[in-house]
Design a protein around this motif. Structure first.
Motif, PDB file in Angstrom:
ATOM      1  N   VAL A  79      34.196  43.114  31.649  1.00 48.21           N
ATOM      2  CA  VAL A  79      33.883  44.446  31.106  1.00 48.21           C
ATOM      3  C   VAL A  79      35.101  45.116  30.467  1.00 48.21           C
ATOM      4  CG1 VAL A  79      34.267  45.612  33.328  1.00 48.21           C
ATOM      5  CG2 VAL A  79      32.676  46.610  31.696  1.00 48.21           C
ATOM      6  N   ALA A  80      36.310  44.666  30.847  1.00 47.08           N
ATOM      7  CA  ALA A  80      37.571  45.239  30.333  1.00 47.08           C
ATOM      8  C   ALA A  80      37.551  46.766  30.484  1.00 47.08           C
ATOM      9  CB  ALA A  80      37.822  44.773  28.900  1.00 47.08           C
ATOM     10  N   SER A  81      38.050  47.498  29.485  1.00 48.08           N
ATOM     11  CA  SER A  81      38.132  48.954  29.668  1.00 48.08           C
ATOM     12  C   SER A  81      36.855  49.671  29.236  1.00 48.08           C
ATOM     13  CB  SER A  81      39.340  49.504  28.919  1.00 48.08           C
ATOM     14  OG  SER A  81      39.257  49.093  27.586  1.00 48.08           O
ATOM     15  N   GLY A  82      35.827  48.914  28.844  1.00 50.48           N
ATOM     16  CA  GLY A  82      34.507  49.531  28.684  1.00 50.48           C
ATOM     17  C   GLY A  82      34.054  49.838  27.268  1.00 50.48           C
ATOM     18  N   THR A  83      34.714  49.272  26.252  1.00 44.24           N
ATOM     19  CA  THR A  83      34.325  49.580  24.869  1.00 44.24           C
ATOM     20  C   THR A  83      32.845  49.238  24.634  1.00 44.24           C
ATOM     21  OG1 THR A  83      36.571  49.187  24.125  1.00 44.24           O
ATOM     22  CG2 THR A  83      34.861  49.084  22.443  1.00 44.24           C
ATOM     23  N   GLY A 100      29.889  46.334  36.143  1.00 45.08           N
ATOM     24  CA  GLY A 100      30.899  45.770  35.246  1.00 45.08           C
ATOM     25  C   GLY A 100      31.996  45.077  36.043  1.00 45.08           C
ATOM     26  N   VAL A 101      32.114  43.746  35.866  1.00 42.93           N
ATOM     27  CA  VAL A 101      33.080  42.947  36.629  1.00 42.93           C
ATOM     28  C   VAL A 101      34.286  42.616  35.756  1.00 42.93           C
ATOM     29  CG1 VAL A 101      33.425  40.720  37.817  1.00 42.93           C
ATOM     30  CG2 VAL A 101      31.210  41.903  37.992  1.00 42.93           C
ATOM     31  N   ASP A 102      35.478  42.788  36.297  1.00 43.37           N
ATOM     32  CA  ASP A 102      36.694  42.321  35.623  1.00 43.37           C
ATOM     33  C   ASP A 102      37.752  42.093  36.689  1.00 43.37           C
ATOM     34  OD1 ASP A 102      37.495  42.619  32.324  1.00 43.37           O
ATOM     35  OD2 ASP A 102      39.086  42.125  33.753  1.00 43.37           O
ATOM     36  N   PHE A 103      38.637  41.104  36.456  1.00 46.60           N
ATOM     37  CA  PHE A 103      39.663  40.846  37.473  1.00 46.60           C
ATOM     38  C   PHE A 103      41.009  41.479  37.122  1.00 46.60           C
ATOM     39  CE2 PHE A 103      40.654  36.149  36.010  1.00 46.60           C
ATOM     40  CZ  PHE A 103      41.154  36.617  34.811  1.00 46.60           C
ATOM     41  N   ALA A 104      41.069  42.244  36.017  1.00 47.92           N
ATOM     42  CA  ALA A 104      42.343  42.853  35.620  1.00 47.92           C
ATOM     43  C   ALA A 104      42.392  44.303  36.145  1.00 47.92           C
ATOM     44  CB  ALA A 104      42.469  42.845  34.101  1.00 47.92           C
ATOM     45  N   PRO A 105      43.280  44.580  37.098  1.00 39.00           N
ATOM     46  CA  PRO A 105      43.316  45.927  37.686  1.00 39.00           C
ATOM     47  C   PRO A 105      43.551  47.024  36.655  1.00 39.00           C
ATOM     48  CG  PRO A 105      44.678  44.395  38.950  1.00 39.00           C
ATOM     49  CD  PRO A 105      44.232  43.660  37.724  1.00 39.00           C
ATOM     50  N   MET A 108      40.337  47.818  34.895  1.00 40.25           N
ATOM     51  CA  MET A 108      39.426  48.511  35.818  1.00 40.25           C
ATOM     52  C   MET A 108      39.796  49.980  35.951  1.00 40.25           C
ATOM     53  SD  MET A 108      36.934  46.905  37.423  1.00 40.25           S
ATOM     54  CE  MET A 108      36.511  46.476  35.773  1.00 40.25           C
ATOM     55  N   ARG A 109      41.116  50.215  36.008  1.00 40.57           N
ATOM     56  CA  ARG A 109      41.582  51.601  36.139  1.00 40.57           C
ATOM     57  C   ARG A 109      41.153  52.409  34.906  1.00 40.57           C
ATOM     58  NH1 ARG A 109      47.400  51.214  36.820  1.00 40.57           N
ATOM     59  NH2 ARG A 109      47.516  51.900  34.668  1.00 40.57           N
ATOM     60  N   ASP A 110      41.332  51.817  33.705  1.00 41.43           N
ATOM     61  CA  ASP A 110      40.948  52.514  32.474  1.00 41.43           C
ATOM     62  C   ASP A 110      39.443  52.723  32.421  1.00 41.43           C
ATOM     63  OD1 ASP A 110      43.578  52.527  31.809  1.00 41.43           O
ATOM     64  OD2 ASP A 110      43.452  50.911  30.317  1.00 41.43           O
ATOM     65  N   LEU A 111      38.686  51.695  32.834  1.00 44.79           N
ATOM     66  CA  LEU A 111      37.218  51.818  32.830  1.00 44.79           C
ATOM     67  C   LEU A 111      36.776  52.967  33.733  1.00 44.79           C
ATOM     68  CD1 LEU A 111      34.347  50.603  32.175  1.00 44.79           C
ATOM     69  CD2 LEU A 111      34.614  49.242  34.245  1.00 44.79           C
ATOM     70  N   LEU A 112      37.374  52.993  34.913  1.00 47.48           N
ATOM     71  CA  LEU A 112      37.010  54.014  35.892  1.00 47.48           C
ATOM     72  C   LEU A 112      37.366  55.413  35.382  1.00 47.48           C
ATOM     73  CD1 LEU A 112      35.867  54.054  38.738  1.00 47.48           C
ATOM     74  CD2 LEU A 112      38.173  53.834  39.626  1.00 47.48           C
ATOM     75  N   HIS A 113      38.595  55.523  34.907  1.00 43.88           N
ATOM     76  CA  HIS A 113      39.119  56.835  34.539  1.00 43.88           C
ATOM     77  C   HIS A 113      38.502  57.364  33.242  1.00 43.88           C
ATOM     78  CE1 HIS A 113      42.154  59.843  33.339  1.00 43.88           C
ATOM     79  NE2 HIS A 113      42.069  60.100  34.623  1.00 43.88           N
ATOM     80  N   ASN A 114      38.379  56.501  32.227  1.00 38.03           N
ATOM     81  CA  ASN A 114      37.958  56.985  30.902  1.00 38.03           C
ATOM     82  C   ASN A 114      36.455  56.901  30.669  1.00 38.03           C
ATOM     83  OD1 ASN A 114      40.675  57.255  30.387  1.00 38.03           O
ATOM     84  ND2 ASN A 114      40.843  55.229  29.430  1.00 38.03           N
ATOM     85  N   PRO A 124      32.070  49.967  38.278  1.00 35.32           N
ATOM     86  CA  PRO A 124      33.119  48.965  38.067  1.00 35.32           C
ATOM     87  C   PRO A 124      33.313  48.110  39.321  1.00 35.32           C
ATOM     88  CG  PRO A 124      33.905  51.213  37.622  1.00 35.32           C
ATOM     89  CD  PRO A 124      32.617  51.328  38.362  1.00 35.32           C
ATOM     90  N   ILE A 125      33.522  46.814  39.131  1.00 36.15           N
ATOM     91  CA  ILE A 125      33.751  45.903  40.264  1.00 36.15           C
ATOM     92  C   ILE A 125      34.988  45.066  39.943  1.00 36.15           C
ATOM     93  CG2 ILE A 125      32.827  43.954  41.590  1.00 36.15           C
ATOM     94  CD1 ILE A 125      29.995  44.965  40.933  1.00 36.15           C
ATOM     95  N   LEU A 126      36.031  45.238  40.735  1.00 33.45           N
ATOM     96  CA  LEU A 126      37.262  44.446  40.538  1.00 33.45           C
ATOM     97  C   LEU A 126      37.057  43.120  41.264  1.00 33.45           C
ATOM     98  CD1 LEU A 126      40.265  44.323  39.610  1.00 33.45           C
ATOM     99  CD2 LEU A 126      40.869  45.276  41.841  1.00 33.45           C
ATOM    100  N   ALA A 127      36.809  42.047  40.499  1.00 36.27           N
ATOM    101  CA  ALA A 127      36.512  40.754  41.127  1.00 36.27           C
ATOM    102  C   ALA A 127      36.634  39.655  40.083  1.00 36.27           C
ATOM    103  CB  ALA A 127      35.093  40.754  41.697  1.00 36.27           C
ATOM    104  N   ASP A 128      36.684  38.419  40.583  1.00 36.68           N
ATOM    105  CA  ASP A 128      36.707  37.238  39.720  1.00 36.68           C
ATOM    106  C   ASP A 128      35.265  36.792  39.496  1.00 36.68           C
ATOM    107  OD1 ASP A 128      36.961  34.748  38.547  1.00 36.68           O
ATOM    108  OD2 ASP A 128      38.678  34.160  39.782  1.00 36.68           O
ATOM    109  N   ALA A 129      34.850  36.741  38.225  1.00 33.80           N
ATOM    110  CA  ALA A 129      33.461  36.373  37.907  1.00 33.80           C
ATOM    111  C   ALA A 129      33.151  34.929  38.298  1.00 33.80           C
ATOM    112  CB  ALA A 129      33.208  36.582  36.413  1.00 33.80           C
ATOM    113  N   ARG A 130      34.196  34.139  38.593  1.00 35.79           N
ATOM    114  CA  ARG A 130      33.955  32.765  39.068  1.00 35.79           C
ATOM    115  C   ARG A 130      33.483  32.749  40.518  1.00 35.79           C
ATOM    116  NH1 ARG A 130      38.978  31.684  36.149  1.00 35.79           N
ATOM    117  NH2 ARG A 130      38.470  30.394  34.345  1.00 35.79           N
ATOM    118  N   ASP A 131      33.567  33.896  41.177  1.00 35.62           N
ATOM    119  CA  ASP A 131      33.199  33.955  42.597  1.00 35.62           C
ATOM    120  C   ASP A 131      32.144  35.057  42.812  1.00 35.62           C
ATOM    121  OD1 ASP A 131      33.116  33.781  45.348  1.00 35.62           O
ATOM    122  OD2 ASP A 131      35.055  34.777  45.651  1.00 35.62           O
ATOM    123  N   PRO A 132      30.942  34.835  42.270  1.00 30.95           N
ATOM    124  CA  PRO A 132      29.930  35.899  42.346  1.00 30.95           C
ATOM    125  C   PRO A 132      29.544  36.255  43.775  1.00 30.95           C
ATOM    126  CG  PRO A 132      28.971  33.869  41.434  1.00 30.95           C
ATOM    127  CD  PRO A 132      30.460  33.661  41.507  1.00 30.95           C
ATOM    128  N   GLY A 133      29.746  35.315  44.704  1.00 32.25           N
ATOM    129  CA  GLY A 133      29.439  35.621  46.107  1.00 32.25           C
ATOM    130  C   GLY A 133      30.264  36.796  46.618  1.00 32.25           C
TER     131      GLY A 133
END
Ligand SMILES: C[S@@+](CC[C@H](N)C(=O)[O-])C[C@H]1O[C@@H](n2cnc3c(N)ncnc32)[C@H](O)[C@@H]1O
Length: 227
Positions: A79-83, A100-105, A108-114, A124-133
């Motif tokens: 999801v990155a910063s949400g464009t 919205g999943v992304d592993f870059a903190p 995620m911070r920009d997505l949350l804040h802006n 927003p979900i801070l996680a690795d999409a390779r590990d959906p569990g």
């Protein structure tokens, strides 16, 4: 000014001599990435810039069907910063929801804040999409998966997530960057490999759209899940 809705929630506006695509702004007065706000008969639209969003580029390249509807639930991988996510949020409206999943903190911070803090329909979900569990407790069954992680195993990632979260008959949209797979092989060969992986994973692939000139060496794959 003429406004035409060509797919639910997606509008074409005639601006001077140009036609642009836009979505109805869920948060009037607020922009996300410096896009233009245009008011027509009391409704505010946000221009959707195809050089900034592969989904907008796909629509301009005549995507046959945009599988998003008001009220939909969407899992967004990368999801990155949400464009792009902000336009998805406009289209599905306040009755829908995007996880919205992304592993870059930092993203995620920009997505949350802006973005997410102004829009009640984005989680927003801070996680690795390779590990959906690792986020299965947070995400319900969804109507659509949108994937733009720019990883060589992206189709595998989509299949793994679909097995856990995508409803039968649901859609995946996957932006494929051929150079993130193998810089030495022609892009079309790369796209075909990703398509095969989706098919093996239970998808019926509907379209593969090349996104040039908006995004060089990228394609958007749309597929329906028939597990
Ligand atoms: C091309 S950018 C996404 C741009 C965004 N989709 C848009 O249109 O606004 C790719 C994003 O995928 C994220 N990403 C890459 N691999 C990932 C993974 N395994 N899990 C979660 N996020 C990942 C990156 O951190 C980056 O933010």
């Amino acid at each position: 000014m003429n406004v035409e809705e060509t797919s639910p929630g997606i509008f074409w506006l005639d601006l001077d001599s140009k036609r642009i695509i836009a979505t109805k702004n869920l948060t009037p007065g607020l922009t996300v990435y410096g896009e233009m706000l245009v008011e027509v008969e009391g409704v505010e639209y946000r221009s959707w810039v195809p050089y900034r969003s592969k989904l907008a580029a796909s629509i301009l390249k005549e995507m046959a069907e945009v599988p998003l509807r008001s009220g939909d639930k969407v899992l967004y991988l990368g999801v990155a910063s949400g464009t792009t996510c902000s336009h998805v949020s406009d289209i599905i409206g306040s009755g829908g929801h995007v996880w919205g999943v992304d592993f870059a903190p930092r993203s995620m911070r920009d997505l949350l804040h802006n973005v997410a803090r102004h829009r009640g329909n984005i989680s927003p979900i801070l996680a690795d999409a390779r590990d959906p569990g690792s986020y299965s407790a947070l995400v319900p069954t969804v109507d659509t998966i949108y994937a733009d992680v720019a990883q060589p195993d992206q189709a595998d990632i989509v299949v793994k997530n679909a097995e856990l979260f995508l409803k039968n008959g649901g859609w995946a949209m996957m932006a494929v960057k051929s150079r993130s797979i193998d810089v030495t092989r022609p892009p079309r060969e790369m796209y075909a490999g990703e398509v095969e992986t989706l098919k093996r994973g239970g998808f019926h692939v509907e379209t593969v759209l090349e996104l040039d000139p908006y995004e060089k060496d990228h394609a958007m794959v749309t597929a329906r899940f028939e597990s």
